[in-house]
Design an enzyme around this catalytic site. Structure first.
Site, PDB file in Angstrom:
ATOM      1  N   ALA A 115       0.812  -1.235   0.000  1.00 12.46           N
ATOM      2  CA  ALA A 115       0.000   0.000   0.000  1.00 12.46           C
ATOM      3  C   ALA A 115       0.833   1.267   0.000  1.00 12.46           C
ATOM      4  CB  ALA A 115      -0.978   0.006   1.180  1.00 12.46           C
ATOM      5  N   PHE A 156       0.822   1.367  -8.562  1.00 13.35           N
ATOM      6  CA  PHE A 156       0.345   2.621  -9.155  1.00 13.35           C
ATOM      7  C   PHE A 156       1.491   3.314  -9.911  1.00 13.35           C
ATOM      8  CE2 PHE A 156      -0.563   7.114  -9.102  1.00 13.35           C
ATOM      9  CZ  PHE A 156      -1.937   7.210  -9.242  1.00 13.35           C
ATOM     10  N   ARG A 191       6.481 -17.378  -2.053  1.00 12.50           N
ATOM     11  CA  ARG A 191       6.551 -16.005  -2.590  1.00 12.50           C
ATOM     12  C   ARG A 191       7.832 -15.786  -3.388  1.00 12.50           C
ATOM     13  NH1 ARG A 191       6.517 -12.054   1.350  1.00 12.50           N
ATOM     14  NH2 ARG A 191       6.566 -13.442   3.127  1.00 12.50           N
ATOM     15  N   THR A 201       6.969  -6.360  -3.444  1.00 17.73           N
ATOM     16  CA  THR A 201       7.493  -5.610  -2.287  1.00 17.73           C
ATOM     17  C   THR A 201       9.014  -5.623  -2.283  1.00 17.73           C
ATOM     18  OG1 THR A 201       7.322  -7.599  -0.971  1.00 17.73           O
ATOM     19  CG2 THR A 201       5.512  -6.008  -0.772  1.00 17.73           C
ATOM     20  N   LYS A 253      -6.898  -0.443  -1.503  1.00 17.70           N
ATOM     21  CA  LYS A 253      -6.386  -1.766  -1.874  1.00 17.70           C
ATOM     22  C   LYS A 253      -7.420  -2.847  -1.602  1.00 17.70           C
ATOM     23  CE  LYS A 253      -2.737  -3.159  -2.840  1.00 17.70           C
ATOM     24  NZ  LYS A 253      -1.554  -3.264  -3.659  1.00 17.70           N
ATOM     25  N   ARG A 301      -1.323  -8.200   7.514  1.00 21.40           N
ATOM     26  CA  ARG A 301      -0.313  -8.526   6.503  1.00 21.40           C
ATOM     27  C   ARG A 301       0.810  -7.474   6.523  1.00 21.40           C
ATOM     28  NH1 ARG A 301      -1.429  -8.737  -0.036  1.00 21.40           N
ATOM     29  NH2 ARG A 301      -3.239  -9.934   0.554  1.00 21.40           N
ATOM     30  N   ARG A 307     -10.514  20.119 -29.061  1.00 20.26           N
ATOM     31  CA  ARG A 307     -10.031  20.781 -30.271  1.00 20.26           C
ATOM     32  C   ARG A 307     -10.613  22.190 -30.288  1.00 20.26           C
ATOM     33  NH1 ARG A 307     -11.295  17.030 -35.323  1.00 20.26           N
ATOM     34  NH2 ARG A 307     -10.267  18.716 -36.461  1.00 20.26           N
ATOM     35  N   ASN A 363     -11.229  24.006 -41.748  1.00 20.78           N
ATOM     36  CA  ASN A 363     -11.989  22.755 -41.556  1.00 20.78           C
ATOM     37  C   ASN A 363     -13.165  22.739 -42.524  1.00 20.78           C
ATOM     38  OD1 ASN A 363     -11.610  22.746 -37.922  1.00 20.78           O
ATOM     39  ND2 ASN A 363     -10.350  21.773 -39.477  1.00 20.78           N
ATOM     40  N   ARG A 377      -6.832  29.703 -34.371  1.00 23.47           N
ATOM     41  CA  ARG A 377      -8.103  28.987 -34.146  1.00 23.47           C
ATOM     42  C   ARG A 377      -8.230  28.520 -32.692  1.00 23.47           C
ATOM     43  NH1 ARG A 377      -4.913  26.199 -37.782  1.00 23.47           N
ATOM     44  NH2 ARG A 377      -4.615  23.932 -37.635  1.00 23.47           N
ATOM     45  N   GLU A 425      -0.501  22.570 -34.309  1.00 23.90           N
ATOM     46  CA  GLU A 425      -0.886  21.351 -35.042  1.00 23.90           C
ATOM     47  C   GLU A 425       0.298  20.767 -35.791  1.00 23.90           C
ATOM     48  OE1 GLU A 425      -2.287  18.893 -35.104  1.00 23.90           O
ATOM     49  OE2 GLU A 425      -4.098  18.759 -36.326  1.00 23.90           O
ATOM     50  N   TYR A 434      -7.059  16.959 -48.684  1.00 23.47           N
ATOM     51  CA  TYR A 434      -6.522  15.605 -48.869  1.00 23.47           C
ATOM     52  C   TYR A 434      -6.644  15.174 -50.337  1.00 23.47           C
ATOM     53  CZ  TYR A 434      -6.319  15.306 -43.784  1.00 23.47           C
ATOM     54  OH  TYR A 434      -6.023  15.526 -42.467  1.00 23.47           O
TER      55      TYR A 434
HETATM   56  N1  ADP Z   1       4.307   7.404  -3.909  1.00 21.38           N
HETATM   57  C1  ADP Z   1       3.178   7.046  -3.250  1.00 21.38           C
HETATM   58  N2  ADP Z   1       3.129   7.071  -1.894  1.00 21.38           N
HETATM   59  C2  ADP Z   1       1.997   6.727  -1.235  1.00 21.38           C
HETATM   60  N3  ADP Z   1       0.853   6.361  -1.836  1.00 21.38           N
HETATM   61  C3  ADP Z   1       0.838   6.327  -3.177  1.00 21.38           C
HETATM   62  C4  ADP Z   1       1.994   6.671  -3.953  1.00 21.38           C
HETATM   63  N4  ADP Z   1       1.673   6.551  -5.257  1.00 21.38           N
HETATM   64  C5  ADP Z   1       0.393   6.152  -5.306  1.00 21.38           C
HETATM   65  N5  ADP Z   1      -0.120   6.018  -4.058  1.00 21.38           N
HETATM   66  C6  ADP Z   1      -1.485   5.616  -3.649  1.00 21.38           C
HETATM   67  O1  ADP Z   1      -1.414   4.315  -3.111  1.00 21.38           O
HETATM   68  C7  ADP Z   1      -2.562   3.565  -3.520  1.00 21.38           C
HETATM   69  C8  ADP Z   1      -2.273   2.078  -3.420  1.00 21.38           C
HETATM   70  O2  ADP Z   1      -1.245   1.849  -4.286  1.00 21.38           O
HETATM   71  P1  ADP Z   1      -0.731   0.449  -4.857  1.00 21.38           P
HETATM   72  O3  ADP Z   1       0.121   0.817  -6.012  1.00 21.38           O
HETATM   73  O4  ADP Z   1      -1.819  -0.521  -5.092  1.00 21.38           O
HETATM   74  O5  ADP Z   1       0.178  -0.047  -3.623  1.00 21.38           O
HETATM   75  P2  ADP Z   1       1.281  -1.168  -3.529  1.00 21.38           P
HETATM   76  O6  ADP Z   1       1.537  -1.693  -4.914  1.00 21.38           O
HETATM   77  O7  ADP Z   1       2.466  -0.477  -2.947  1.00 21.38           O
HETATM   78  O8  ADP Z   1       0.697  -2.178  -2.618  1.00 21.38           O
HETATM   79  C9  ADP Z   1      -2.808   4.078  -4.913  1.00 21.38           C
HETATM   80  O9  ADP Z   1      -4.138   3.851  -5.320  1.00 21.38           O
HETATM   81  C10 ADP Z   1      -2.484   5.543  -4.799  1.00 21.38           C
HETATM   82  O10 ADP Z   1      -3.630   6.283  -4.410  1.00 21.38           O
HETATM   83  O1  FDP Z   2      -3.153  13.479 -39.308  1.00 18.57           O
HETATM   84  P1  FDP Z   2      -4.467  13.784 -39.939  1.00 18.57           P
HETATM   85  O2  FDP Z   2      -5.508  12.698 -39.819  1.00 18.57           O
HETATM   86  O3  FDP Z   2      -4.280  14.278 -41.333  1.00 18.57           O
HETATM   87  O4  FDP Z   2      -5.084  14.941 -38.979  1.00 18.57           O
HETATM   88  C1  FDP Z   2      -4.363  16.124 -38.740  1.00 18.57           C
HETATM   89  C2  FDP Z   2      -5.066  17.242 -39.463  1.00 18.57           C
HETATM   90  O5  FDP Z   2      -6.188  17.652 -38.696  1.00 18.57           O
HETATM   91  C3  FDP Z   2      -6.508  19.028 -38.993  1.00 18.57           C
HETATM   92  C4  FDP Z   2      -7.880  19.121 -39.646  1.00 18.57           C
HETATM   93  O6  FDP Z   2      -7.954  18.437 -40.865  1.00 18.57           O
HETATM   94  O7  FDP Z   2      -6.414  19.647 -37.744  1.00 18.57           O
HETATM   95  P2  FDP Z   2      -7.107  21.045 -37.265  1.00 18.57           P
HETATM   96  O8  FDP Z   2      -8.559  20.712 -37.039  1.00 18.57           O
HETATM   97  O9  FDP Z   2      -6.391  21.507 -36.038  1.00 18.57           O
HETATM   98  O10 FDP Z   2      -6.956  22.013 -38.375  1.00 18.57           O
HETATM   99  C5  FDP Z   2      -5.378  19.483 -39.958  1.00 18.57           C
HETATM  100  O11 FDP Z   2      -4.985  20.812 -39.813  1.00 18.57           O
HETATM  101  C6  FDP Z   2      -4.272  18.508 -39.644  1.00 18.57           C
HETATM  102  O12 FDP Z   2      -3.283  18.405 -40.657  1.00 18.57           O
END
Ligand code: ADP
Ligand code: FDP
Length: 722
Positions: free
Chosen positions: A322, A327, A376, A403, A443, A466, A527, A534, A579, A600, A611
C-alpha cells in the site's frame, strides 16, 4: 524565436491606465489591437482592463513572440452600453515583440464630441517569459492572494471581470446540468481498473499449466477467435475491469518505435543484437531511429558505446504494501511506452494469485512462515525469468513490481539479472498515516485478493495484519543504484533521493517521477472550434473560426465557467495558432498560456491543401502517409512521432500541475496527448478519433485515470484525415 526545450517564449504585456475621472464617467477602459489576442482590431473583442483601485486599471496578457510588432490602442466603453466606444487619439501604439520595453505615453480621449478631453496616464511594460514562468507566477498569486512578480513581471490576469459572456453577446444557451452533454467514452471507460490487473500475464505459469486454482485462472480467458495460442493472447477480464482495457493482441504486439533512448532496437523489436558493424550495414531507412535530433543522437551514442547490459533496464519496485508501488509502476510503464520504449510491467502479485489462489490470509505473508516465504520467492523468480526472457526477445525496459522488501530477495533478483540488464531499485516510502489509511482501503476495494471478502472491515483488518508482518522484516534499500520516493504524495516535505543514477533513460525517469503527484484534478482536452479551413477541408493553415466554431467557443466558455466554478485556480493552454486562441477568447477568469508545442502537426509542403489535392498532385506522398501514418513525415514538416517528441514537456507539465488545465489544441496533437492518458499503443495514435466540439475530461485521481466526454454540439464538417 527564443525557445527553451522546444517551448517558445511568450511576450508578457502588462498595462496600467490611470485616471480618477474614468469611474466618475462610468467608462471602462479596454485595449484592442492587431493580434487576435487583442481582438484583431475588433472593438467587440477588445480586452477589458481590470480595476485595481479607485483610479487605476490593469491588464496583463500574453502573446506569442512574433516578428510583426503588436499595434494597439486603448478604447473606452460606456458601462451600460458597450456598443458606444471612444478610441484614443493619435497614432497606434506599437510593441516590438522580441524585447523588454517600457512605454509611458499618455492616452487622450475626446469626449462629448470633442468638447471635453480626458487624459489618462499610461504605463506599458513588456517582457519575454517562458510558459513555466507564467504558470509559476499565477500559482504564486493564487497561493498568496496578492500580486506576485516572476522575474520582475506582473501576474497573468486575462479576461477577468464579470462582463464577458453575457454583456458581449456571448450567451451560449448551455444547459445548467452539464451531465446532459455526457456521451459514451469509446476507450478508457469511466471506471478505474486496478493497475495490477493490466500487467503482463504470467507466461511461465500459463504455459506449464502449473496453476493450482482458481479464480484468477478462470478470469484469464484464452481468446480463441484470434487463433493463436501464444500467452500474449490471453485477454484479462478480471473482476473490476469496468471498461478499462486489458492489453489487446495489437497492443502487446504493437511495433514500438524506438525513439532511440538508451536501447539497442532502433525500429522494431528484433532478436538481432546491435554492434557498430551491423549499425553501419543495416542503416537502411527502416532501421534508423524514427525520431531525429538529440533523442536519436543519444541513442546512437548508447548503441555504439554502451555495454550490453546497460542498454536493457529493469526498474525493481521496493516497499511495504500500500505504498503506491503498482500505481507508480503502471504510470511509469505508460510514460515509457508513450515515448516509444518497449516496456512491460510484471506484477508478482498476479503470479502469486495464479499459482496460490486469491484467498490467502495474512498468515501466508508472515516472515517466519517458511512455506509462505518460499512460495513467494518462487513466484518472484518466475516473474523475473519471464521478464528476462522477454528482454532477450527485444524488450527494453522491465518494471518488476513486488514488495522486494528484504535484501535477500533483492540479491536474488540482482544475481538473476547479472550480465543481462541493469537494475535500478525504486523504493516508495510513505509515513503519512492518513494517506496510508486511504491506500489500505483502496487496496481492499480494488485488489482481487479481497474480491470474495464480503465483510469490508474484516478485509481491512487482514490487510493491516499482513502489513505488520512485512514491517517486521523490511530492509530499506541501501545497495546498488536506487531512487527513493519519500512521502511524495502527502504534500508535506516529500522528496526524491537518488543514488548511483546515470544515463539518459534513468535521468528521464527521475525527472518524470519528481513531477508526478496524486492531487486529484481534471484535465480538459478539446479541439478548437471548427475553423474556416476545416470547412474548406484544408489541412494546417492558420485560419479563424467558422460561425459554428465561434458558437462552440462561447459554449466552451460557459462550460468551463460551470465545470470549474468551484476550483480555486485553473489555466487555459492553447497553441499559438489563432483557431485555438480565438476558441479560448470568451473564457474569462483564468490565465491563458500559449504553447508552441501545442501547434498542429506541421504539414510542410502540404500545408493548406485538401486531402484530395494531395492525392492528385503528390500521389507518392499520399500513399506513403497512408502506409505508415505514424512515421510518415511531411516533406519539410512533421510526423506523428515528431509531434509526440515535442509534446513531452507538455505531458510533464500536465503531470506537475495541481490545478485543472483546459488544453485547447488540434486533432493530431490531441491524439498524441490522449494516447498518453489512455495508454494507447503508438501505432493507434494517428487514427484516434478526436471529434470537434467535444470535451474529453481526463480525471487524474488517487485510483488512476478516468475519462468522461461532453459533446456540446455537432461537428458539421468531419475533419479526420487520410
Ligand atoms: N508514492 C506514493 N506514496 C503513497 N501512496 C501512493 C503513492 N503513489 C500512489 N499512491 C497511492 O497508493 C494507492 C495504493 O497503491 P498500490 O500501487 O496498489 O500499492 P502497492 O503496490 O504499494 O501495494 C494508490 O491507489 C495511490 O492512491
Ligand atoms: O493526421 P491527420 O488525420 O491528417 O489529422 C491532422 C489534421 O487535422 C486538422 C484538420 O484536418 O487539424 P485542425 O482541425 O487543427 O486544423 C489538420 O490541420 C491537420 O493536418
Amino acid at each position: 524565436m527564443a525557445s527553451s526545450g522546444g517551448i517558445s517564449n511568450q511576450l508578457f504585456i502588462s498595462v496600467q491606465l490611470e485616471s480618477p475621472r474614468l469611474a466618475e464617467l462610468d467608462l471602462d477602459p479596454h485595449l484592442f489591437g492587431s493580434h487576435p489576442v487583442a481582438g484583431s482590431w475588433d472593438p467587440c473583442k477588445a480586452l477589458p482592463l481590470e480595476r485595481a483601485s479607485a483610479a487605476v486599471w490593469n491588464l496583463s496578457c500574453v502573446v506569442p513572440s512574433q516578428r510583426e510588432p503588436l499595434d494597439f490602442k486603448f478604447l473606452l466603453k460606456q458601462r451600460d452600453d458597450s456598443s458606444q466606444c471612444i478610441v484614443e487619439e493619435g497614432p497606434n501604439r506599437s510593441l516590438g515583440c522580441q524585447s523588454n520595453e517600457v512605454e509611458m505615453r499618455t492616452a487622450v480621449f475626446k469626449l462629448d464630441e470633442g468638447k471635453d478631453v480626458l487624459e489618462c496616464k499610461v504605463q506599458v511594460e513588456t517582457e519575454m517569459l517562458s510558459p513555466f514562468d507564467l504558470a509559476a507566477s499565477w500559482k504564486a498569486q493564487q497561493e498568496y492572494l496578492q500580486p506576485s512578480r516572476v522575474r520582475g513581471a506582473h501576474d497573468v490576469t486575462i479576461n477577468t471581470g464579470l462582463e464577458g459572456s453575457a454583456k458581449n453577446g456571448f450567451a451560449s444557451g448551455l444547459e445548467l446540468d452539464l451531465e446532459k452533454y455526457v456521451v459514451p467514452t469509446p476507450n478508457m471507460g469511466s471506471g478505474v481498473v486496478y493497475a495490477a490487473n493490466l500487467t503482463e500475464n504470467p507466461r511461465s505459469l500459463l504455459q506449464t499449466g502449473s496453476s493450482s486454482n482458481n479464480d484468477t485462472a478462470k478470469d484469464i480467458v484464452y481468446n480463441s477467435t484470434k487463433g493463436d495460442s501464444s500467452p500474449n493472447h490471453y485477454v484479462n477480464t478480471m473482476k473490476g475491469a469496468t471498461g478499462g482495457h486489458a492489453p489487446s493482441l495489437e497492443e502487446q504486439r504493437a511495433m514500438f518505435v524506438d525513439r532511440g533512448v538508451g536501447s539497442p532496437n532502433f525500429a522494431r523489436p528484433t532478436k538481432q543484437t546491435f554492434s557498430v558493424s551491423n549499425f553501419k550495414l543495416d542503416s537502411e531507412a527502416k532501421d534508423m531511429p524514427a525520431a531525429e535530433g538529440a533523442v536519436a543522437a543519444a541513442a546512437v551514442a548508447d548503441q555504439m558505446y554502451g555495454p550490453k547490459e546497460d542498454r536493457k533496464l529493469t526498474i525493481v519496485l521496493v516497499g511495504l504494501p500500500a505504498r503506491g508501488k503498482t500505481f507508480t509502476a503502471a504510470k511509469l510503464t505508460r510514460y515509457l511506452r508513450w515515448l516509444g520504449h518497449e516496456t512491460k510491467h510484471f506484477n508478482v502479485g498476479k503470479y502469486r494469485r495464479l499459482k496460490h489462489g486469491t484467498n490467502q490470509t495474512a498468515d501466508f505473508f508472515r516472515g517466519d512462515n517458511r512455506e509462505g516465504v518460499e512460495a513467494r520467492n518462487e513466484v518472484a523468480a518466475l516473474a523475473m525469468e519471464d521478464m528476462l526472457s522477454w528482454m532477450q526477445e527485444g524488450g527494453q525496459v522491465g518494471i518488476f513490481d513486488a514488495t522486494n522488501s528484504t535484501r535477500i530477495r533483492r540479491n536474488m533478483l540482482m544475481k538473476m539479472a547479472e550480465g543481462k540488464c541493469k537494475i535500478i531499485f525504486l523504493e516508495t516510502i510513505c509515513n503519512d498515516k492518513d494517506v496510508l489509511e486511504r491506500n489500505i482501503r483502496l487496496k481492499v476495494q480494488q485488489s482481487p485478493d479481497y474480491a470474495e471478502q464480503t465483510d469490508f472491515e474484516a478485509g481491512v483488518q487482514d490487510f493491516k495484519e499482513r502489513l505488520t508482518y512485512y514491517e517486521k522484516v523490511y530492509e530499506p534499500v541501501e545497495e546498488g543504484s536506487y531512487i527513493k520516493m519519500i512521502d511524495m504524495v502527502s504534500g508535506k516535505g516529500g522528496q526524491l533521493q537518488i543514488n548511483g543514477i546515470s544515463g539518459y533513460l534513468p535521468g528521464r525517469i527521475v525527472f518524470f517521477l519528481v513531477n508526478c503527484h496524486l492531487t486529484p484534478r481534471p484535465i480538459l482536452l478539446t479541439r478548437h472550434g471548427e475553423s474556416m479551413d476545416n470547412v474548406r477541408g484544408r489541412i494546417g493553415g492558420d485560419s479563424s473560426l467558422s460561425e459554428a466554431g465561434q458558437l462552440y467557443s462561447r459554449k466552451l466558455a460557459s462550460f468551463v465557467e460551470k465545470r470549474l466554478k468551484s476550483e480555486r485556480t485553473a489555466s487555459i493552454w492553447t497553441s499559438t495558432l489563432q483557431r485555438t486562441i480565438l476558441t479560448a477568447h470568451p473564457i474569462i477568469g483564468f490565465p491563458k498560456i500559449q504553447w508552441r508545442a501545442l501547434d498542429e502537426i506541421n504539414a510542410g509542403v502540404c500545408d493548406g491543401m485538401t486531402y484530395d489535392e494531395i492525392k492528385k498532385s503528390k500521389p507518392e506522398e499520399y500513399e506513403s502517409r497512408k502506409k505508415d501514418k505514424l512515421r510518415y513525415r511531411y516533406p519539410r514538416g512533421e510526423s506523428y512521432l515528431d509531434v509526440i517528441q515535442r509534446l513531452e514537456p507538455v505531458i510533464i507539465e500536465l503531470e506537475r500541475q495541481r490545478a485543472p488545465v483546459v488544453v485547447i489544441a488540434h486533432q493530431a496533437v490531441l491524439r498524441a496527448l490522449y494516447a498518453y492518458f489512455a495508454d494507447k499503443p503508438l501505432e493507434e495514435v494517428p487514427n484516434i478519433e478526436i471529434p470537434l466540439h467535444t470535451i474529453i475530461e481526463i480525471q487524474m485521481g488517487v485510483a488512476g485515470v478516468q475519462e468522461k466526454r461532453y459533446k456540446l454540439m455537432d461537428a458539421v464538417h468531419p475533419t479526420a484525415g487520410l
